[in-house]
Design a protein around this motif. Structure first.
Motif, PDB file in Angstrom:
ATOM      1  N   ASP A 234      37.971  34.775  45.107  1.00  0.00           N
ATOM      2  CA  ASP A 234      37.794  36.222  45.203  1.00  0.00           C
ATOM      3  C   ASP A 234      39.072  36.987  45.509  1.00  0.00           C
ATOM      4  O   ASP A 234      39.054  38.214  45.542  1.00  0.00           O
ATOM      5  CB  ASP A 234      36.729  36.552  46.256  1.00  0.00           C
ATOM      6  CG  ASP A 234      35.324  36.360  45.731  1.00  0.00           C
ATOM      7  OD1 ASP A 234      35.120  36.506  44.508  1.00  0.00           O
ATOM      8  OD2 ASP A 234      34.431  36.058  46.539  1.00  0.00           O
TER       9      ASP A 234
ATOM     10  N   PHE B  77      40.726  42.014  36.429  1.00  0.00           N
ATOM     11  CA  PHE B  77      39.654  42.616  37.220  1.00  0.00           C
ATOM     12  C   PHE B  77      38.438  42.727  36.312  1.00  0.00           C
ATOM     13  O   PHE B  77      38.476  43.423  35.298  1.00  0.00           O
ATOM     14  CB  PHE B  77      40.047  44.012  37.709  1.00  0.00           C
ATOM     15  CG  PHE B  77      41.064  44.010  38.814  1.00  0.00           C
ATOM     16  CD1 PHE B  77      40.739  43.592  40.087  1.00  0.00           C
ATOM     17  CD2 PHE B  77      42.361  44.454  38.578  1.00  0.00           C
ATOM     18  CE1 PHE B  77      41.672  43.607  41.114  1.00  0.00           C
ATOM     19  CE2 PHE B  77      43.301  44.479  39.587  1.00  0.00           C
ATOM     20  CZ  PHE B  77      42.959  44.053  40.852  1.00  0.00           C
TER      21      PHE B  77
ATOM     22  N   LYS C 250      35.222  43.786  37.079  1.00  0.00           N
ATOM     23  CA  LYS C 250      34.187  44.784  37.357  1.00  0.00           C
ATOM     24  C   LYS C 250      34.609  46.225  37.079  1.00  0.00           C
ATOM     25  O   LYS C 250      33.840  47.131  37.328  1.00  0.00           O
ATOM     26  CB  LYS C 250      33.718  44.668  38.807  1.00  0.00           C
ATOM     27  CG  LYS C 250      32.841  43.457  39.054  1.00  0.00           C
ATOM     28  CD  LYS C 250      32.248  43.513  40.434  1.00  0.00           C
ATOM     29  CE  LYS C 250      31.239  42.409  40.638  1.00  0.00           C
ATOM     30  NZ  LYS C 250      30.678  42.435  41.994  1.00  0.00           N
TER      31      LYS C 250
ATOM     32  N   ASN D 178      34.416  39.699  40.861  1.00  0.00           N
ATOM     33  CA  ASN D 178      35.499  40.686  40.800  1.00  0.00           C
ATOM     34  C   ASN D 178      36.614  40.273  39.855  1.00  0.00           C
ATOM     35  O   ASN D 178      37.265  41.122  39.259  1.00  0.00           O
ATOM     36  CB  ASN D 178      36.088  40.938  42.191  1.00  0.00           C
ATOM     37  CG  ASN D 178      35.157  41.742  43.061  1.00  0.00           C
ATOM     38  OD1 ASN D 178      34.330  42.510  42.579  1.00  0.00           O
ATOM     39  ND2 ASN D 178      35.274  41.556  44.364  1.00  0.00           N
TER      40      ASN D 178
ATOM     41  N   SER E 284      32.346  36.542  43.640  1.00  0.00           N
ATOM     42  CA  SER E 284      31.874  37.929  43.697  1.00  0.00           C
ATOM     43  C   SER E 284      31.783  38.556  42.310  1.00  0.00           C
ATOM     44  O   SER E 284      31.179  39.619  42.156  1.00  0.00           O
ATOM     45  CB  SER E 284      32.834  38.764  44.546  1.00  0.00           C
ATOM     46  OG  SER E 284      34.094  38.862  43.891  1.00  0.00           O
TER      47      SER E 284
END
Length: 182
Positions: free
Chosen positions: A134, A74, A76, A54, A52
């Protein structure tokens, strides 16, 4: 009309040959092959991303320093909060490399070849690949995709949803916001 349809059909068939390998590649994009490596370079930090996007696994430069942490963060959010790190007690100098090996898993070395850290494989076997998933867990797997080692079983100062601290497990804290020594 038949000629236009035939041309359209031919173009669709040709394009499917080119698109098929791309879609297969993107599905396995998050697996890290034995022999792959990352470098602490001080510029753009390359990383291995979760599907993803992320979470990222790679090097993060310590604030006001020429040293780096091998870590998961993290990816994003602007703060890029670190949720796991390997070498807080021995930060890596610029030019250090982490390699994925079949026998030792992840091995972090300085530019001079000194080993700073390695993943301690708790289950006997040979690593076939790594996976940044993820959930924020970097997993080393064998050829049957069975877990040999994972960051979730080696927590630092952050617990993520779905992560379990087993009986007798340890959670460490860092010295300060910018000092990752235990």
């Amino acid at each position: 009309m038949e000629v236009a349809f035939t041309v359209w059909l031919l173009l669709m068939l040709i394009s499917s040959f080119f698109l098929a390998p791309i879609s297969v590649f993107s599905q396995t994009d998050y697996k890290v092959a034995v022999g792959d490596s990352l470098s602490a370079n001080g510029g753009h930090n390359f990383s291995w991303l979760s599907p993803s996007g992320n979470f990222a696994f790679g090097f993060r430069q310590l604030e006001n320093s020429e040293y780096f942490l091998l870590s998961i963060w993290f990816a994003k959010i602007p703060d890029r909060t670190i949720v796991w790190y390997a070498n807080g007690d021995r930060p890596a100098p610029k030019g250090s490399i982490v390699n994925l090996t079949s026998s030792s898993g992840l091995v972090l070395t300085t530019p001079q070849g000194e080993q700073l850290w390695k993943s301690d494989l708790t289950i006997a076997g040979f690593v076939a690949h790594g996976v940044m998933n993820d959930k924020g867990n970097f997993v080393l797997e064998d050829e049957k995709s069975e877990k040999l080692w994972e960051t979730f079983k080696n927590p630092t100062d952050t617990m993520l949803p779905g992560q379990i601290l087993e009986r007798g497990g340890r959670l460490s804290s860092r010295q300060s916001e910018t000092n990752y020594a235990r």
